[in-house]
Structures are given as C-alpha cells and as structure tokens.
Design an enzyme around this catalytic site. Sequence first.
Site, PDB file in Angstrom:
ATOM      1  N   GLY A 137       1.045  -1.171  -0.344  1.00 19.45           N
ATOM      2  CA  GLY A 137       0.186   0.035   0.411  1.00 19.45           C
ATOM      3  C   GLY A 137       1.112   1.329  -0.049  1.00 19.45           C
ATOM      4  O   GLY A 137       1.856   0.978   0.829  1.00 19.45           O
TER       5      GLY A 137
ATOM      6  N   GLN B 176       2.989   9.779   1.551  1.00 19.24           N
ATOM      7  CA  GLN B 176       4.553   9.127   2.002  1.00 19.24           C
ATOM      8  C   GLN B 176       5.480   9.976   0.564  1.00 19.24           C
ATOM      9  O   GLN B 176       6.210   9.321   0.966  1.00 19.24           O
ATOM     10  CB  GLN B 176       4.368   7.641   1.694  1.00 19.24           C
ATOM     11  CG  GLN B 176       3.961   7.392   3.154  1.00 19.24           C
ATOM     12  CD  GLN B 176       3.655   5.527   2.639  1.00 19.24           C
ATOM     13  OE1 GLN B 176       2.706   5.059   2.181  1.00 19.24           O
ATOM     14  NE2 GLN B 176       4.653   5.441   3.932  1.00 19.24           N
TER      15      GLN B 176
ATOM     16  N   CYS C  51       6.180  -0.319   7.654  1.00 20.78           N
ATOM     17  CA  CYS C  51       5.488   1.301   6.835  1.00 20.78           C
ATOM     18  C   CYS C  51       6.788   1.198   5.693  1.00 20.78           C
ATOM     19  O   CYS C  51       7.966   1.754   6.749  1.00 20.78           O
ATOM     20  CB  CYS C  51       5.226   1.790   7.578  1.00 20.78           C
ATOM     21  SG  CYS C  51       4.704   3.510   6.626  1.00 20.78           S
ATOM     22  N   LEU C  52       6.064   1.500   4.277  1.00 22.43           N
ATOM     23  CA  LEU C  52       7.293   1.549   3.631  1.00 22.43           C
ATOM     24  C   LEU C  52       8.251   3.679   4.310  1.00 22.43           C
ATOM     25  O   LEU C  52       9.805   3.273   3.505  1.00 22.43           O
ATOM     26  CB  LEU C  52       6.895   2.456   1.898  1.00 22.43           C
ATOM     27  CG  LEU C  52       6.844   0.722   1.330  1.00 22.43           C
ATOM     28  CD1 LEU C  52       5.718   1.351   0.252  1.00 22.43           C
ATOM     29  CD2 LEU C  52       7.689  -0.180   1.401  1.00 22.43           C
TER      30      LEU C  52
ATOM     31  N   HIS D  11      -4.261   2.089   8.091  1.00 20.78           N
ATOM     32  CA  HIS D  11      -3.005   2.149   7.752  1.00 20.78           C
ATOM     33  C   HIS D  11      -2.908   3.208   6.897  1.00 20.78           C
ATOM     34  O   HIS D  11      -2.124   4.317   7.319  1.00 20.78           O
ATOM     35  CB  HIS D  11      -1.988   0.608   7.636  1.00 20.78           C
ATOM     36  CG  HIS D  11      -0.674   1.459   7.465  1.00 20.78           C
ATOM     37  ND1 HIS D  11       0.416   0.458   8.470  1.00 20.78           N
ATOM     38  CD2 HIS D  11      -0.294   2.261   7.074  1.00 20.78           C
ATOM     39  CE1 HIS D  11       1.889   1.205   8.238  1.00 20.78           C
ATOM     40  NE2 HIS D  11       1.594   2.202   6.753  1.00 20.78           N
ATOM     41  N   GLU D  12      -3.118   3.738   5.480  1.00 18.91           N
ATOM     42  CA  GLU D  12      -3.185   4.294   4.434  1.00 18.91           C
ATOM     43  C   GLU D  12      -4.180   5.351   5.035  1.00 18.91           C
ATOM     44  O   GLU D  12      -3.334   6.722   4.703  1.00 18.91           O
ATOM     45  CB  GLU D  12      -3.254   3.525   3.525  1.00 18.91           C
ATOM     46  CG  GLU D  12      -2.685   2.571   2.924  1.00 18.91           C
ATOM     47  CD  GLU D  12      -1.443   2.538   3.318  1.00 18.91           C
ATOM     48  OE1 GLU D  12      -0.575   3.566   3.262  1.00 18.91           O
ATOM     49  OE2 GLU D  12      -0.554   1.249   2.950  1.00 18.91           O
TER      50      GLU D  12
ATOM     51  N   HIS E 285      -1.946   7.731   7.261  1.00 14.58           N
ATOM     52  CA  HIS E 285      -1.159   8.434   6.587  1.00 14.58           C
ATOM     53  C   HIS E 285      -1.667   9.863   6.101  1.00 14.58           C
ATOM     54  O   HIS E 285      -1.367  11.660   6.194  1.00 14.58           O
ATOM     55  CB  HIS E 285      -0.262   7.725   5.191  1.00 14.58           C
ATOM     56  CG  HIS E 285       0.478   7.233   6.087  1.00 14.58           C
ATOM     57  ND1 HIS E 285       1.289   7.397   6.107  1.00 14.58           N
ATOM     58  CD2 HIS E 285       0.883   5.909   5.170  1.00 14.58           C
ATOM     59  CE1 HIS E 285       2.248   6.126   6.497  1.00 14.58           C
ATOM     60  NE2 HIS E 285       1.785   4.893   6.348  1.00 14.58           N
TER      61      HIS E 285
END
Length: 168
Positions: A46, A51, A92-93, A134-135, A138
């Site tokens: 995702g 991000q 997480c990236l 999670h997204e 963000h």
Amino acid sequence: MAVLPILRFPDQRLHTVAKPVDAFDDSLRRLVSDMAETMYAAPGIGLAATQVDAHVRVIVIDISETKDQLQVFVNPELVSASDDRKVCEEGCLSVPGFYENVERPDRVRVRARDEHGQEFTLEAEGLLAVCIQHEMDHLKGRVFVQYLSRLKQYRIRAKLLKQDREAA
Ligand code: GNR
Ligand code: NI
C-alpha cells in the site's frame, strides 16, 4: 510513470493532513500511476500520497500475491468499523526495517472514488482492512509508530536519524 522518493519518519511532512481531491483529471491519474509504480518498486502492499509528499486524499493498495490487483481509493471515508479488534504486525515504507504489533478494528466499510471519479463502497477484513486503515492514517498525518509506546517511538526515531546521518 516514475518511481517517487518516499518520505522517511521522522520527516515532519509525514504529519501533514491531506486535502480532498477536487478534480478527476489527468494529473490525478498521473499521481495514481506514479504511486502504483513506487509501491510495486519498493515493494509494498500500500502507499498513501502523503508518503510521496503529495498531500491529497489518494491511496493505492495491492495485497495480491501476483501484484496485479491494484485498488485505488480517492477521497476515502470510513463508513463503519467493527467493534472486534485484531492485532497485526505492521510495517511501513516510511519506517523501513521496523515491524510492530498494532491493534485495529477487524472489519471496516469504506466509501471512496476511483481515479475516474466513480464512487464505490467496500467492506474489508483481514490484511486489506489493516492496510486501508494504515493508509487512511497517513492521510490524517498519522504514522503507525504513533500507536507504540513513547520509548519505542523514541528508539525508532533515533535509529532512523542515525541511518540518515550515516548515509549522508
Ligand atoms: O508494505 C506495507 N506492508 C504493510 C504490512 C502490514 C501492515 C501495513 C502495511 S502497509 C506497508 C506499506 C506502507 O507503508 N503503506 O503506507
Ligand atoms: Ni505506511
């Protein structure tokens, strides 16, 4: 198409609140396409626009094994969330190398539009539900480490800052 740079915690830009998309135009579709390429390249399941330093309400997700099931959520809104909650180990990236348990509602119903403006509602559970939440965090400027203890947050911050210094 382009692979975009991903902001790393504790970059303050990760705490920006994203604005709704108001035009379903080619520039939105270019962002979606670049975000998908960036997610697949990482690789991740995702990615939120936040991000890649684009502060608009856009998410891409692909939890398939075959990496050919792209899901696009523009202006996503949480319609409902289950009372039962589940713990999942999240990564997480923007927080590379750290995996920690986070508890969230097990099932969510989300209303969003695709990149052409077509509205849809989706009921998700399991990994997809985790990823959507999670997204969406963000987009609110929230990173998963903010669910952890202050001590864990501090340690993660210190390690990532040290890595940034050593890479510079
Ligand atoms: O690639 C990712 N994997 C992942 C694993 C468990 C829970 C959430 C995620 S999302 C993450 C990609 C990312 O950082 N999205 O914001
Ligand atoms: Ni993330």
